[in-house]
Scaffold this active site. Structure first.
Site, PDB file in Angstrom:
ATOM      1  N   HIS A  68      16.062  62.248   4.703  1.00  0.00           N
ATOM      2  CA  HIS A  68      17.343  62.956   4.747  1.00  0.00           C
ATOM      3  C   HIS A  68      17.515  63.838   3.527  1.00  0.00           C
ATOM      4  O   HIS A  68      17.133  63.470   2.408  1.00  0.00           O
ATOM      5  CB  HIS A  68      18.514  61.976   4.870  1.00  0.00           C
ATOM      6  CG  HIS A  68      18.618  60.958   3.779  1.00  0.00           C
ATOM      7  ND1 HIS A  68      19.342  61.169   2.624  1.00  0.00           N
ATOM      8  CD2 HIS A  68      18.084  59.722   3.651  1.00  0.00           C
ATOM      9  CE1 HIS A  68      19.265  60.093   1.847  1.00  0.00           C
ATOM     10  NE2 HIS A  68      18.505  59.194   2.446  1.00  0.00           N
ATOM     11  N   ASP A  70      20.643  65.018   2.753  1.00  0.00           N
ATOM     12  CA  ASP A  70      21.988  64.809   2.223  1.00  0.00           C
ATOM     13  C   ASP A  70      21.997  63.725   1.148  1.00  0.00           C
ATOM     14  O   ASP A  70      21.157  62.822   1.144  1.00  0.00           O
ATOM     15  CB  ASP A  70      22.977  64.464   3.340  1.00  0.00           C
ATOM     16  CG  ASP A  70      22.623  63.189   4.080  1.00  0.00           C
ATOM     17  OD1 ASP A  70      21.436  62.993   4.410  1.00  0.00           O
ATOM     18  OD2 ASP A  70      23.531  62.365   4.336  1.00  0.00           O
ATOM     19  N   ASP A 102      16.883  59.066  -4.073  1.00  0.00           N
ATOM     20  CA  ASP A 102      17.380  58.854  -2.703  1.00  0.00           C
ATOM     21  C   ASP A 102      17.860  60.167  -2.096  1.00  0.00           C
ATOM     22  O   ASP A 102      19.044  60.449  -2.119  1.00  0.00           O
ATOM     23  CB  ASP A 102      18.517  57.830  -2.747  1.00  0.00           C
ATOM     24  CG  ASP A 102      18.946  57.362  -1.367  1.00  0.00           C
ATOM     25  OD1 ASP A 102      18.218  57.613  -0.393  1.00  0.00           O
ATOM     26  OD2 ASP A 102      20.015  56.735  -1.274  1.00  0.00           O
ATOM     27  N   GLU A 136      22.474  61.113   6.903  1.00  0.00           N
ATOM     28  CA  GLU A 136      22.071  59.715   6.802  1.00  0.00           C
ATOM     29  C   GLU A 136      23.038  58.945   5.931  1.00  0.00           C
ATOM     30  O   GLU A 136      23.358  57.786   6.210  1.00  0.00           O
ATOM     31  CB  GLU A 136      20.657  59.622   6.221  1.00  0.00           C
ATOM     32  CG  GLU A 136      20.012  58.235   6.389  1.00  0.00           C
ATOM     33  CD  GLU A 136      20.348  57.262   5.260  1.00  0.00           C
ATOM     34  OE1 GLU A 136      20.076  56.055   5.418  1.00  0.00           O
ATOM     35  OE2 GLU A 136      20.869  57.700   4.216  1.00  0.00           O
ATOM     36  N   GLU A 137      23.539  59.600   4.883  1.00  0.00           N
ATOM     37  CA  GLU A 137      24.453  58.938   3.962  1.00  0.00           C
ATOM     38  C   GLU A 137      25.876  58.885   4.509  1.00  0.00           C
ATOM     39  O   GLU A 137      26.717  58.182   3.958  1.00  0.00           O
ATOM     40  CB  GLU A 137      24.461  59.667   2.612  1.00  0.00           C
ATOM     41  CG  GLU A 137      23.121  59.712   1.904  1.00  0.00           C
ATOM     42  CD  GLU A 137      22.698  58.360   1.352  1.00  0.00           C
ATOM     43  OE1 GLU A 137      23.331  57.342   1.672  1.00  0.00           O
ATOM     44  OE2 GLU A 137      21.705  58.331   0.599  1.00  0.00           O
ATOM     45  N   GLU A 165      12.685  56.143   2.122  1.00  0.00           N
ATOM     46  CA  GLU A 165      13.747  55.465   1.383  1.00  0.00           C
ATOM     47  C   GLU A 165      13.180  54.755   0.155  1.00  0.00           C
ATOM     48  O   GLU A 165      12.061  54.235   0.186  1.00  0.00           O
ATOM     49  CB  GLU A 165      14.455  54.445   2.281  1.00  0.00           C
ATOM     50  CG  GLU A 165      15.273  55.042   3.404  1.00  0.00           C
ATOM     51  CD  GLU A 165      16.539  55.734   2.905  1.00  0.00           C
ATOM     52  OE1 GLU A 165      16.847  55.650   1.694  1.00  0.00           O
ATOM     53  OE2 GLU A 165      17.208  56.376   3.726  1.00  0.00           O
ATOM     54  N   HIS A 350      22.529  55.937  -5.764  1.00  0.00           N
ATOM     55  CA  HIS A 350      23.987  55.944  -5.573  1.00  0.00           C
ATOM     56  C   HIS A 350      24.741  55.673  -6.871  1.00  0.00           C
ATOM     57  O   HIS A 350      25.927  55.359  -6.835  1.00  0.00           O
ATOM     58  CB  HIS A 350      24.419  54.943  -4.496  1.00  0.00           C
ATOM     59  CG  HIS A 350      23.982  55.314  -3.118  1.00  0.00           C
ATOM     60  ND1 HIS A 350      24.676  54.956  -1.993  1.00  0.00           N
ATOM     61  CD2 HIS A 350      22.927  56.025  -2.660  1.00  0.00           C
ATOM     62  CE1 HIS A 350      24.068  55.416  -0.915  1.00  0.00           C
ATOM     63  NE2 HIS A 350      22.989  56.071  -1.312  1.00  0.00           N
TER      64      HIS A 350
END
Length: 377
Positions: A68, A70, A102, A136-137, A165, A350
């Protein structure tokens, strides 16, 4: 400082502010590198989400890299030691920026691994594909799940899927995820009767009513887990009630989540929750949202290829795990594909000051290339 092709691409991707569901041109950048290799790209946009399906070859078997573009929001930028979209490499060799781990670092490694592999094996067997989404997030409703539906509708099957991931914990490649637990959300509204706190006999407090039931659910034994998965867990994520200091609330909202293993199903968990609520004689409404069912890739070609590749490139052994949250693998595995997650260290994902060791991305690209060699050379 002269950067490697992988780091150069990773920096360019990080500098694009692709907060969910904005792709910010990341997929076009990746496609500009893939097209000269013979990849045919499809831009599949659903609602507000950009998706890319890029494939080289038409025969099977098909190995797909999935990921992803995003990223999650940065939070207050003043808390970051380096600007969150800077893509800077510090003097200690760490690449900084939202998405470094990520998972824009993995996206860059996908592309450069393909570049080297195709140069070395222009007539490789089977096909290579990249499935890239910008959702995805976020809610994950218009991303990978929609692309998979499109592929299934035209009978285009993925045999092996490698998701980038961040799976590693202590060193690059020490853990690969060969499955994930299921995720089931519950949204409970317990009804009472609003009233004045001085006249409780004229009201019914839903907070008081639901508390014993929540205690029962929190202390319920769900299962032991099994050889592949840890035990199922139940967690309350939100409780909300009340309109003022002298008002008994008329309803209480409770949100909760199950992360569950293959010893249970979403349906069995729903039945058990309803039984507890009914036993406590509650008046309630309950809605469910299934984010994904558990999936598992047991020993086979993809697991062996990943383990061999890590051993060849790093000289280290790797372990298998199903821990952590959900991933887009939950949409791909039900098609029959073998699915693995392999990426950089997850220590800063994150978080403020997300970063990844720059050298690890070059090593990761080498591992991805070796997996291609193992399966398609």
């Amino acid at each position: 400082m002269k950067l490697s092709p992988t780091l150069e691409l990773a920096v360019d991707l990080i500098r694009r502010k692709s907060v969910t569901p904005d792709d910010a041109g990341c997929q076009a950048l990746m496609m500009s590198r893939l097209a000269p290799l013979g990849f045919a790209g499809e831009n599949l946009r659903f609602a507000d989400t950009d998706n890319l399906w890029a494939r080289r070859g038409s025969d099977g078997p098909l190995l797909a890299f999935a990921g992803h573009t995003d990223v999650v929001p940065t939070g207050p930028e003043k808390l970051w030691a380096h600007p969150p979209f800077c893509g800077e490499i510090d003097q200690d060799g760490y690449l900084h920026g939202r998405g470094a781990a990520d998972m824009k670092g993995s996206l860059a490694a996908f592309v450069t691994a393909c570049e080297r592999f195709v140069a070395q094996y222009p007539d490789h067997r089977g096909s290579i594909a990249l499935l890239i989404t910008s959702d995805e997030e976020g809610p994950a409703r218009h991303g990978t799940v929609k692309v998979v539906e499109t592929l299934e509708a035209r009978h285009e099957k993925i045999d092996w899927c490698l998701i980038g991931e961040p799976s590693s914990t202590g060193r690059l490649g020490d853990v690969i995820k060969n499955g994930r637990r299921g995720s089931l959300h519950g949204y409970l509204t317990v009804h009472g009767t609003q009233g004045h706190v001085a006249y409780p006999h004229l009201a019914e407090n839903p907070v008081h009513a639901v508390a014993p039931a929540l205690d029962s659910l929190a202390n319920e034994f769900w299962d032991h887990g099994n050889d592949f998965f840890p035990p199922t867990t139940f967690q309350i994520t939100k409780i909300e009630a009340g309109t003022g200091s002298n008002v008994i609330p008329g309803e209480c909202l409770v949100h909760f989540n199950f992360r569950y293993c293959t010893e249970n199903t979403a349906e069995s968990l729903e039945e058990r929750v309803v039984a507890v609520l009914d036993r406590h004689r509650l008046r309630y409404d309950l809605e469910w949202h299934l984010s994904g069912r558990p999936f598992l890739t047991e020993s086979g070609a993809l697991v062996s290829a990943a383990q061999n590749a890590i051993r060849t490139v790093t000289g280290e052994e790797t372990g298998l795990s199903t821990s952590g949250g959900t991933s887009d693998g939950r949409f791909i595995a039900p098609t029959g594909a073998q699915v693995l997650e392999l990426g950089p260290l997850n220590a800063t994902i994150h978080k403020v000051n997300e970063c990844v060791k720059a050298a690890d991305l070059d090593t990761l690209s080498d591992i991805y290339q070796q997996i291609l060699v193992e399966l398609l050379a």
